[in-house]
Design a protein around this motif. Structure first.
Motif, short mmCIF file in Angstrom:
data_model
loop_
_atom_site.label_atom_id
_atom_site.label_comp_id
_atom_site.label_asym_id
_atom_site.label_seq_id
_atom_site.Cartn_x
_atom_site.Cartn_y
_atom_site.Cartn_z
N UNK A 171 0.83 -1.20 0.00
CA UNK A 171 0.00 0.00 0.00
C UNK A 171 0.87 1.26 0.00
N UNK A 172 1.99 1.20 0.71
CA UNK A 172 2.89 2.36 0.75
C UNK A 172 3.59 2.61 -0.57
N UNK A 173 3.57 1.60 -1.47
CA UNK A 173 4.21 1.77 -2.77
C UNK A 173 3.40 2.65 -3.71
N UNK A 174 2.15 2.96 -3.34
CA UNK A 174 1.31 3.82 -4.18
C UNK A 174 1.79 5.26 -4.05
N UNK A 175 2.32 5.82 -5.14
CA UNK A 175 2.87 7.18 -5.12
C UNK A 175 2.38 7.95 -6.33
N UNK A 176 2.33 9.27 -6.18
CA UNK A 176 1.93 10.13 -7.30
C UNK A 176 2.97 10.06 -8.40
N UNK B 111 1.46 5.39 -9.36
CA UNK B 111 2.09 4.12 -9.67
C UNK B 111 2.20 3.29 -8.41
N UNK B 112 2.21 1.98 -8.57
CA UNK B 112 2.36 1.07 -7.44
C UNK B 112 3.18 -0.13 -7.88
N UNK B 113 3.70 -0.84 -6.89
CA UNK B 113 4.52 -2.02 -7.16
C UNK B 113 3.77 -3.28 -6.76
N UNK B 114 3.71 -4.23 -7.69
CA UNK B 114 3.15 -5.55 -7.42
C UNK B 114 4.30 -6.55 -7.39
N UNK B 115 4.58 -7.13 -6.24
CA UNK B 115 5.67 -8.08 -6.12
C UNK B 115 5.19 -9.50 -6.45
N UNK B 116 6.14 -10.37 -6.77
CA UNK B 116 5.82 -11.74 -7.18
C UNK B 116 5.03 -12.49 -6.12
N UNK C 117 -7.32 -2.79 -3.53
CA UNK C 117 -6.75 -1.96 -2.46
C UNK C 117 -5.81 -0.89 -3.02
N UNK C 118 -5.00 -1.26 -4.02
CA UNK C 118 -4.11 -0.27 -4.64
C UNK C 118 -4.91 0.86 -5.29
N UNK D 176 -7.92 1.76 -4.50
CA UNK D 176 -8.60 2.51 -3.44
C UNK D 176 -7.68 3.56 -2.84
N UNK D 177 -6.40 3.25 -2.72
CA UNK D 177 -5.45 4.23 -2.20
C UNK D 177 -5.44 5.49 -3.07
N UNK D 178 -5.49 5.29 -4.39
CA UNK D 178 -5.54 6.44 -5.29
C UNK D 178 -6.88 7.15 -5.21
N UNK D 179 -7.97 6.41 -5.11
CA UNK D 179 -9.30 7.00 -5.01
C UNK D 179 -9.42 7.89 -3.78
N UNK D 180 -8.74 7.51 -2.72
CA UNK D 180 -8.77 8.28 -1.47
C UNK D 180 -8.28 9.70 -1.66
N UNK D 181 -7.44 9.93 -2.68
CA UNK D 181 -6.92 11.27 -2.95
C UNK D 181 -8.00 12.19 -3.52
N UNK D 182 -9.13 11.61 -3.92
CA UNK D 182 -10.19 12.39 -4.56
C UNK D 182 -11.36 12.69 -3.62
N UNK D 183 -11.27 12.25 -2.35
CA UNK D 183 -12.38 12.46 -1.41
C UNK D 183 -11.83 12.91 -0.07
#
Length: 261
Positions: free
Chosen positions: A7-12, A18-23, A38-39, A41-48
């Motif tokens: 979740x912390x990998x989600x960055x502007x 962008x986010x990172x999906x590990x193997x 969930x990834x 949703x983290x971005x959607x949270x920036x809009x509310x």
């Protein structure tokens, strides 16, 4: 990578995220569906507003989300007096991989106030499902799961109801993204009716959240009550009721899945 680290990998990034999906979060060729949601949703949270609870989330899985970097876009569709609708999508270049619509809403005055009540489950021995690399989806290593009722995948069973006790191997406070991970963990019940490994995947997922906050819940001893409602022409329909560690009603969901067998 722990769930909270994902979740912390989600960055502007430019006009999106962008986010990172590990193997270790893959489910076959694609990222675990709960992680995809969930990834986004983290971005959607920036809009509310930060204190506006998520009420419902609708997800359509379009194409596999591979390990690596995934792009996320999110935009507000409409803002009313009490509710905001936000659309998000995961992308690989110009290819849309997953599309979501979430509804966030403030509490409203109402004379109605009742919630589901958890029914007891027989106290039968329920050994923990052990992760075996190469034989189980990679993402399952992040969970501890016990089947309290129902048949394991590919066991040739016939039961249409499953009850699981579930914990997430993570640290920190629970939030709405963890709820998505818990709610989407259970595999298609239809797979338990096959005696040999058979591929399957989710097409659509709708989840409705029943709480405004989750930081008072821990990572251990959640419960998933699932039922296979229908199966026909290679498509299945499954419902889930998610309970918190103390039997608190947290979310209910419905998934449409395809089974190749």
């Amino acid at each position: 990578m722990r769930f909270s680290e994902a979740m912390q990998s989600v960055t502007r990034h430019s006009d999106g995220w962008q986010a990172t999906v590990s193997e270790d979060w893959l489910q076959g060729r694609s990222a675990f569906g709960g992680l995809q949601a969930a990834l986004a949703l983290r971005a959607m949270r920036e809009r509310v507003p930060v204190d506006m609870p998520l009420r419902t989330l609708q997800v359509t899985f379009i194409a596999p989300v591979p390990a690596g970097t995934v792009s996320i876009r999110a935009q507000r569709l409409r803002a009313g007096r009490s509710a905001i609708q936000v659309e998000a999508s995961l992308h690989d270049g110009e290819q849309t991989l997953c599309r979501l619509v979430g509804v966030f809403g403030n509490a409203r005055p109402s004379v109605l106030d009742f919630q589901p009540v958890q029914s007891p489950v027989e106290n039968a021995p329920a050994p923990e499902l052990r992760y075996v690399e190469g034989r189980m989806p990679a993402f399952t290593q992040h969970f501890r799961a016990r089947w309290l009722r129902g048949d394991l995948p590919f066991s040739g069973g016939h039961q249409r109801e499953n009850v699981l006790q579930l914990s997430l191997r993570d640290q920190g406070q629970v939030d709405e993204t963890h709820v998505l991970a818990f709610a989407d963990f259970i595999p298609p019940i239809a797979l338990s009716m096959f005696a040999t490994p058979t591929p399957g995947s989710s097409l659509t997922w709708m989840i409705e959240l029943l709480r405004d906050r989750y930081d008072d819940l821990g990572m251990d001893d959640w419960r998933v009550d699932a039922e296979l409602i229908a199966a026909r022409d290679g498509y299945t329909n499954q419902s889930v009721m998610l309970w918190g560690p103390g039997g608190e009603p947290v979310a209910l969901s419905r998934q449409s899945m395809v089974v190749f067998g």
